[in-house]
Design a protein around this motif. Structure first.
Motif, PDB file in Angstrom:
ATOM      1  N   ALA A 180     -12.351   8.335  -7.780  1.00  0.00           N
ATOM      2  CA  ALA A 180     -11.827   8.908  -6.550  1.00  0.00           C
ATOM      3  C   ALA A 180     -11.937   7.912  -5.406  1.00  0.00           C
ATOM      4  O   ALA A 180     -10.983   7.706  -4.650  1.00  0.00           O
ATOM      5  N   VAL A 181     -13.095   7.283  -5.293  1.00  0.00           N
ATOM      6  CA  VAL A 181     -13.309   6.325  -4.205  1.00  0.00           C
ATOM      7  C   VAL A 181     -12.334   5.161  -4.327  1.00  0.00           C
ATOM      8  O   VAL A 181     -11.688   4.749  -3.358  1.00  0.00           O
ATOM      9  N   LEU A 182     -12.224   4.639  -5.544  1.00  0.00           N
ATOM     10  CA  LEU A 182     -11.340   3.485  -5.739  1.00  0.00           C
ATOM     11  C   LEU A 182      -9.886   3.854  -5.480  1.00  0.00           C
ATOM     12  O   LEU A 182      -9.119   3.090  -4.889  1.00  0.00           O
ATOM     13  N   ASN A 183      -9.516   5.028  -5.922  1.00  0.00           N
ATOM     14  CA  ASN A 183      -8.158   5.494  -5.714  1.00  0.00           C
ATOM     15  C   ASN A 183      -7.845   5.575  -4.221  1.00  0.00           C
ATOM     16  O   ASN A 183      -6.809   5.106  -3.749  1.00  0.00           O
ATOM     17  N   GLU A 184      -8.814   6.100  -3.489  1.00  0.00           N
ATOM     18  CA  GLU A 184      -8.659   6.234  -2.042  1.00  0.00           C
ATOM     19  C   GLU A 184      -8.500   4.860  -1.382  1.00  0.00           C
ATOM     20  O   GLU A 184      -7.790   4.708  -0.400  1.00  0.00           O
ATOM     21  N   LEU A 185      -9.153   3.847  -1.983  1.00  0.00           N
ATOM     22  CA  LEU A 185      -9.099   2.512  -1.389  1.00  0.00           C
ATOM     23  C   LEU A 185      -7.978   1.672  -1.988  1.00  0.00           C
ATOM     24  O   LEU A 185      -7.930   0.452  -1.801  1.00  0.00           O
ATOM     25  N   GLY A 186      -7.107   2.317  -2.740  1.00  0.00           N
ATOM     26  CA  GLY A 186      -5.917   1.631  -3.235  1.00  0.00           C
ATOM     27  C   GLY A 186      -6.118   0.769  -4.463  1.00  0.00           C
ATOM     28  O   GLY A 186      -5.350  -0.155  -4.700  1.00  0.00           O
ATOM     29  N   VAL A 187      -7.135   1.078  -5.244  1.00  0.00           N
ATOM     30  CA  VAL A 187      -7.332   0.328  -6.488  1.00  0.00           C
ATOM     31  C   VAL A 187      -6.785   1.149  -7.644  1.00  0.00           C
ATOM     32  O   VAL A 187      -7.111   2.328  -7.778  1.00  0.00           O
ATOM     33  N   GLU A 188      -5.964   0.520  -8.468  1.00  0.00           N
ATOM     34  CA  GLU A 188      -5.410   1.233  -9.606  1.00  0.00           C
ATOM     35  C   GLU A 188      -6.238   0.903 -10.844  1.00  0.00           C
ATOM     36  O   GLU A 188      -6.540  -0.270 -11.093  1.00  0.00           O
ATOM     37  N   LEU A 189      -6.611   1.938 -11.600  1.00  0.00           N
ATOM     38  CA  LEU A 189      -7.414   1.713 -12.806  1.00  0.00           C
ATOM     39  C   LEU A 189      -6.570   2.006 -14.037  1.00  0.00           C
ATOM     40  O   LEU A 189      -5.926   3.043 -14.126  1.00  0.00           O
TER      41      LEU A 189
END
Ligand code: SF4
Ligand code: SF4
Ligand code: SF4
Ligand code: SF4
Lengths: 303, 575
Positions: free
Chosen positions: A24-33
């Motif tokens: 969730a945090v990464l998604n919010e910061l624009g990181v795609e996993l």
């Protein structure tokens, strides 16, 4: 920014909240996993068979290289072992040859190139404190946090290159960005004890106990970790032991803390899934969520 | 006569076999939590649970599992669409063959009064179902050949299943093909239905059947005269047509019989149809008798396993039926290998070649232990290493098409191994002191020099530790060294380990507490002023120690067997 997500074996069934909050945090910061079925990082078998350990790691690296992706992992032991394997493969032509012979049978190949990054290093280096700061909606106030570094991300520094091994600051800075205060404690760089869990339990518990005492003496409300095994140790292993009583000092996962300050939903942070919770965190969350809801309803009216 | 004897013989073997398999569910035991329960006690608990169950609402869920998960095999669908398709065709076609063809007198004739095996749609359907089963078998053989990990893992049970199934199908098609061109059968039928064997009368029919139905007669038959054929056709319509569809509908056997025409006379003269008929039903009966002991038993155990697991994601720890549930789970394994394909620790298998690392193979060993026998030739050490290599990733449990709760099984098997003194190396190494181990390593003459082919040992080359100046920095920063005495602090420190290496006393270091209690925190390595890779070296000492330990365990088990043998031999000599 795009990474191959390396969750590690334990997270899905033992620490789901770490996975959901990190995503969730990464998604919010624009990181795609990107998700793929990967195998064990090789850390657990390293005690017994180094070749098997390096092959395990190298296979994951080879898969990532086929996909032209770098690896992001939230687990410090996975991070440490993947990095360690790279250093062995890089330095030793014979190791490389032997491992590639195994990999070739599956149409894979290891070569220099794939970077392995820990969640914290992506947040700190690739995204940056400033970018994170702009996303903080609800700065954490009035909580004192003891950041626990975790051995396998920090040392051996020559191999992992995470931060200054003797006086690191990366984690403190990341915690402070959320608005929380950090305490300085002398045992912050020491081991949580988990590597000896189920190998020598009394020793493992003793190490943890020492750290907890030290953090509490430093005035911390929470220990904050960013590693699957550290959290399992500080939370689940501790809770399974009736004698270990430092329940006033729970452990929180870093993306949970960051997520709170970014105003992310409760159901992805899953703080209630942490076994040891303290009254004040629950209270903090409750008042925080009321705050979020009030803001929302206000925003809704305005819009 | 032969038919009835073999039928009843195989049926009774089958029934006893089923009873044996079911009884085993109550006698197998794995895991200390279920140890010491009697089979009778388990049966009582299981009966009680079942009784209670039949009167609860959960029975509806049961029915759903039976129809959706068992008949339509949804779990297999989730694993692989292709496998699901072939398996479901194979399974349903085979069941229909059993009901429609093998039990035609009991079922098909009752349902369809006009049934004849040589009439359509029955003849066509039999070929269709047969070819579907055969396609399924071919698919599963190819899958085993193409997917690397299975080649080695294919065992006798897998081969037997493939062999029996394909023999039944192939002999069936061959039998039908031979029957199509069989003139002796033609003669018998003519005698029975036309009640004549006058060659004058039957000649037109012979021509007609030779032309239209593919019968091959001992002497060439004239099929060139249209009047003769139409005379034959009239006789045919009067006597035969009501029971015979055109042979082309047997779309597998008929082309087969055409291809075999050049041997037809020879085959007819030795009555190959009769031999093949014997072969076909005997192999079917062998299959029936073997069913409870074969892979096919999964037809019973998988639905049952799915139903008793009832969709629960983790078994309850204090469920009194856990032992029985575990046993049924082990019986539901089809050795399909899907779990192993997804296993997180597959690379360990690649390096060590220890099959017990792979869940599909580990299960076989665990089942053996559960029935009270020692594991296969791989031995306890391999079983223990395989079990403890597992990282609890749950993947096998998630993908297993039979819905076996493998994770619960592994938890139980690990505890069982520990209880039997076959735990992790860590557990075993603590049973003796460093110097005792050193003695053992020497006693069993385990070479102390590093194996040149072993790429690990690069860190152990003298130049890696010879620079140590014994400054004790590593020991001072090591958290394990600073432990209170009550926690049995290690007898030697990292710095002393380095010294042992310099003195070429690796064997003594390998069994020491310090090496096995190392937390892998890398404090020592980080702080060493000489840049010595202290923690890496300790890792390698553990690697080497684990390896030596394995050898000692193997030698000890061999020598204890030998001792037992010679003991019993000397007993006998005394007598
Ligand atoms: S739980 Fe163990 S045996 Fe099963 S897939 Fe994972 S590592 Fe393999
Ligand atoms: S345990 Fe399940 S997945 Fe593994 S071989 Fe057996 S049936 Fe297949
Ligand atoms: S710190 Fe280095 S040089 Fe000093 S005793 Fe330990 S290994 Fe030897
Ligand atoms: S890595 Fe092992 S030996 Fe080195 S300081 Fe840590 S616990 Fe001590």
């Amino acid at each position: 920014m795009k990474f191959l997500f390396f969750a590690g074996c334990k997270i899905e069934n033992y620490l789901k909240q770490y996975e959901t909050s990190s995503r969730a945090v990464l998604n919010e910061l624009g990181v795609e996993l990107i998700d793929m079925e990967l195998n064990c990082c090789g850390y657990p078998i390293r005690h017994q068979n180094m070749v098997a350990s390096i092959l395990s790691a190298a296979r994951n690296l080879a898969v990532a290289s086929k996909l032209h992706l770098d690896i992001l992992t939230p687990c410090k032991c996975c991070f440490g072992n993947l990095k360690y394997a790279i250093s062995r493969l890089r330095e030793d032509a014979e190791v490389r040859k032997k491992i590639n012979l195994f990999l070739e049978k599956e149409g894979l190949f290891w070569e220099e190139g794939v970077q392995v990054k820990h969640l914290l290093s992506v947040l700190y280096h690739d995204i940056g404190l400033n970018a994170i700061r702009t996303r903080i909606k609800n700065p954490i106030q009035g909580l004192k946090i003891a950041p626990h570094y975790g051995c396998h991300a920090l040392r051996p520094s020559r191999v992992v290159q995470f931060d200054n091994p003797l006086a690191p600051t990366l984690f403190e800075e990341l915690v402070e960005v959320t608005g929380a205060e950090t305490v300085s404690w002398s045992r912050r760089l020491e081991c949580c004890g988990n590597p000896l869990w189920e190998r020598n339990n009394s020793l493992s518990l003793y190490m943890m106990q020492k750290k907890l005492e030290n953090a509490q003496d430093a005035g911390a409300d929470f220990i904050c970790v960013a590693c699957t095994y550290c959290q399992i140790q500080f939370d689940q292993v501790r809770a399974s032991q009736p004698q270990n009583t430092h329940y006033g000092l729970p452990s929180i996962l870093y993306p949970q803390l960051l997520g709170l300050s970014m105003g992310l939903e409760r159901d992805v942070l899953m703080i209630e899934k942490n076994v040891i919770d303290s009254q004040h965190l629950t209270r903090y969350c409750r008042s925080y969520h009321q705050g979020v809801n009030e803001q929302r309803s206000k925003g809704g009216k305005n819009g | 006569m032969v038919y009835n004897i073999t039928l009843y013989l195989s049926l009774s073997i089958c029934v006893f076999g089923l009873m044996y398999r079911i009884f085993r569910w109550f006698s197998l035991s794995i895991g200390p939590d279920v140890e010491g329960e009697s089979a009778a006690g388990r049966m009582r608990t299981a009966c009680k649970t079942m009784l209670r169950f039949f009167f609860s609402r959960r029975i509806l869920n049961f029915l759903k599992i039976f129809f959706v998960d068992s008949l339509f095999q949804t779990r297999l669908f989730q694993t692989s669409k292709a496998r699901w398709l072939f398996h479901i065709l194979l399974f349903h076609a085979f069941v229909l063959l059993v009901f429609m063809h093998a039990m035609d007198d009991q079922i098909t004739r009752v349902l369809f009064s006009e049934y004849e095996s040589t009439l359509n749609p029955f003849m066509f359907l039999r070929n269709l179902f047969g070819i579907l089963v055969l396609l399924g078998v071919v698919f599963f053989i190819l899958r085993r050949i193409r997917q690397k990990p299975f080649q080695k893992a294919t065992n006798r049970t897998d081969l037997a299943a493939i062999l029996i199934l394909s023999s039944i199908l192939l002999s069936g098609f061959l039998l039908e093909a031979v029957q199509i061109f069989s003139s002796p059968i033609f003669d018998e039928m003519v005698l029975e239905y036309m009640r004549t064997d006058d060659p004058e009368e039957t000649a037109p029919l012979e021509s007609y059947w030779a032309k239209e139905y593919g019968v091959v007669f001992p002497k060439a038959v004239d099929i060139g005269q249209p009047e003769r054929i139409s005379a034959g056709q009239m006789i045919h319509e009067e006597n035969c047509a009501s029971c015979h569809s055109r042979p082309e509908s047997a779309f597998v056997s008929y082309p087969l019989s055409i291809h075999m025409r050049s041997f037809a006379r020879a085959l007819n003269s030795i009555r190959a149809d009769i031999w093949l008929h014997y072969f076909h039903f005997i192999i079917c009966f062998i299959g029936l008798a073997y069913l409870p002991f074969s892979k096919f038993f999964h037809m019973i155990s998988i639905p049952l396993n799915l139903m008793i697991r009832n969709g629960e994601s983790r078994p309850e720890e204090d469920d009194p039926n856990n032992a029985v549930k575990r046993s049924i789970g082990m019986d539901a394994c089809t050795h399909c290998g899907v779990c192993s394909l997804h296993c997180s620790v597959m690379p360990i298998y690649r390096v060590t070649g220890n099959p017990n690392v792979l869940p599909s193979e580990k299960l076989l060993s665990v089942k053996k232990i559960a029935s009270g026998k020692p594991p296969d030739k791989t031995g306890w050490t391999a079983v223990s290493d395989g079990n403890f290599a597992c990282t609890d990733c749950f993947r096998c449990t998630k993908v297993c098409p039979s819905g076996i709760h493998l994770h619960d099984l592994w938890q139980a098997s690990k505890k069982e191994l520990e209880r039997r003194d076959h735990g992790k190396s860590d557990q075993l190494i603590r049973k003796r002191s460093a110097s005792q181990w050193e003695g053992l390593f020497e006693k069993y003459d385990i070479p102390g020099s590093p194996d040149p082919d072993d790429l690990l040992l690069r860190n152990m080359a003298p130049e890696t530790f010879s620079a140590c100046v014994q400054c004790t920095v590593c020991s001072n920063v090591c958290p394990v060294v600073s432990l209170p005495v009550s926690l049995s602090s290690p007898e030697i420190t990292p710095q002393q380990v380095m010294n042992l290496l310099r003195l070429d006393m690796k064997e003594l270091a390998m069994g020491s507490r310090m090496v096995w209690d190392c937390m892998t925190c890398y404090m020592c390595q980080e702080h060493c002023p000489q840049g010595i890779r202290v923690a890496d070296i300790l890792y390698e000492l553990r690697n080497m120690g684990a390896d030596r330990l394995q050898k000692v365990r193997l030698m000890e088990s061999v020598s204890s067997e030998k001792k037992a043998d010679s003991d019993s031999a000397s007993e006998r000599n005394k007598k």
